[in-house]
Scaffold this motif. Structure first.
Motif, PDB file in Angstrom:
ATOM      1  N   GLU A 312       2.477  -7.488   3.916  1.00 47.82           N
ATOM      2  CA  GLU A 312       1.473  -6.488   3.547  1.00 47.82           C
ATOM      3  C   GLU A 312       1.576  -5.262   4.439  1.00 47.82           C
ATOM      4  O   GLU A 312       1.555  -4.108   3.950  1.00 47.82           O
ATOM      5  N   GLU A 316       2.780  -1.377   3.487  1.00 45.77           N
ATOM      6  CA  GLU A 316       1.889  -0.235   3.677  1.00 45.77           C
ATOM      7  C   GLU A 316       2.576   0.905   4.424  1.00 45.77           C
ATOM      8  O   GLU A 316       2.489   2.071   4.015  1.00 45.77           O
ATOM      9  N   ARG A 319       5.363   2.912   2.383  1.00 42.44           N
ATOM     10  CA  ARG A 319       5.048   3.695   1.165  1.00 42.44           C
ATOM     11  C   ARG A 319       5.179   5.178   1.410  1.00 42.44           C
ATOM     12  O   ARG A 319       4.822   5.681   2.459  1.00 42.44           O
TER      13      ARG A 319
END
Length: 319
Positions: A312, A316, A319
């Motif tokens: 996760e 993040e 991106r």
């Protein structure tokens, strides 16, 4: 995803490379601290790939996992890209502050472009990270399986470089622990410790592969964790996975990691000694507490949760 990460902490990296990403691990000819390459005493999957520094500029790197301050400069030099600016990056803080406990500023405190990832909530609350974004991803362990036999009425501990690190890791507390039950010490740099402490009740076991060390530990009746001021030791969590009861100094992250059913956590050296003697003298009690330790460790420090948290976060920042 292709992740550049140095081999700094063997146990932590052993969990990290179990993820679904390709890990590019720098290796130098003499395998020094900046280029250890793949581990030799841990089992790593093939997706952990050694890369020489002069080859890194030819590699596609999606994110950099930094673990020491000078790796910022190393990334610029070897990869040719600035972490946080030209390539996404995170910084894993494995340690407690080495300066004043509550006021030491983190080396990346004024950088908003590189999140600081703490391995315990204790670390996050004690480091002054200034404007840097922070998060916590607690440890995850490659489960060695339940191995506890407790056939030896002795204590076991894992402490790397106990002479150099001294009071930080509770080296001065070891003779008192060994007075309660003979103590077998595992880890790097332990060979000279018994003579250094003048204790015939401490035995040293060095350079064992992780798998062999786990088997040897699990034959001992109780695990001892005397660390004063380091981050939460992965060896403690591995011992809990093995099914060992724990006697630990009540400092840093050990307070949250070890529930009352799994052993004894205290700041009193005499209580440490009493607990060690109690577990060493009662196999049934040790087995019961060890089973509780394993249950607690599997619940909180599973490899699956650890890797999901990292997936996760890496997603993040990329991106």
């Amino acid at each position: 995803m292709r992740v550049l990460a140095w081999h700094v902490h063997g146990s932590w990296m052993t969990s990290f490379v179990r993820g679904r990403h390709t890990c590019l691990v720098p290796v130098t000819p003499n395998r020094d601290a900046d280029g250890r390459g793949r581990a030799r005493t841990f089992d790593w999957p093939d997706r952990a790939v050694e890369v020489e520094p002069d080859q890194l500029r030819e590699e596609d790197v999606d994110v950099v996992v930094l673990q020491r301050p000078h790796e910022v400069e190393l990334t610029e030099k070897w990869l040719g890209r600035r972490p946080g600016a030209d390539v996404p990056a995170v910084y894993v803080e494995h340690n407690t502050p080495r300066g004043p406990a509550a006021s030491t500023q983190h080396p990346l405190a004024e950088r908003r472009d590189i999140p600081v990832v703490h391995v315990t909530h204790f670390n996050e609350v004690f480091w002054d990270c200034g404007r840097a974004p922070t998060t916590v991803i607690e440890h995850g362990i490659v489960d060695p399986g339940y191995r506890f036999t407790g056939e030896l009425p002795r204590a076991g501990a894992v402490i790397n470089e106990p002479i150099r690190r001294g009071r930080l890791v509770g080296t001065d507390l070891l003779p008192g622990c060994a007075a309660a039950a003979p103590l077998d010490l595992f880890g790097m740099g332990v060979r000279d410790l018994p003579q250094h402490l003048g204790s015939a009740r401490i035995s040293a076991h060095e350079d064992l592969p992780q798998r062999d060390m786990h088997t040897a530990l699990a034959a001992r009746r109780v695990y001892v964790h005397p660390f004063r001021w380091t981050s939460l030791g992965l060896a403690l969590l591995e011992a809990m996975h093995l099914g060992m009861p724990v006697v630990a100094l009540a400092s840093t992250g050990a307070v949250e990691a070890v529930p009352p059913s799994a052993g004894v956590v205290t700041t009193r050296p005499l209580e440490l000694a009493r607990a060690i003697a109690t577990f060493a003298g009662d196999l049934d009690l040790a087995r019961e507490a060890g089973a509780a330790a394993r249950t607690a460790a599997l619940r909180r420090y599973s490899l699956e949760r650890f890797l999901a948290d990292w997936d996760e976060l890496l997603g993040e920042v990329s991106r």
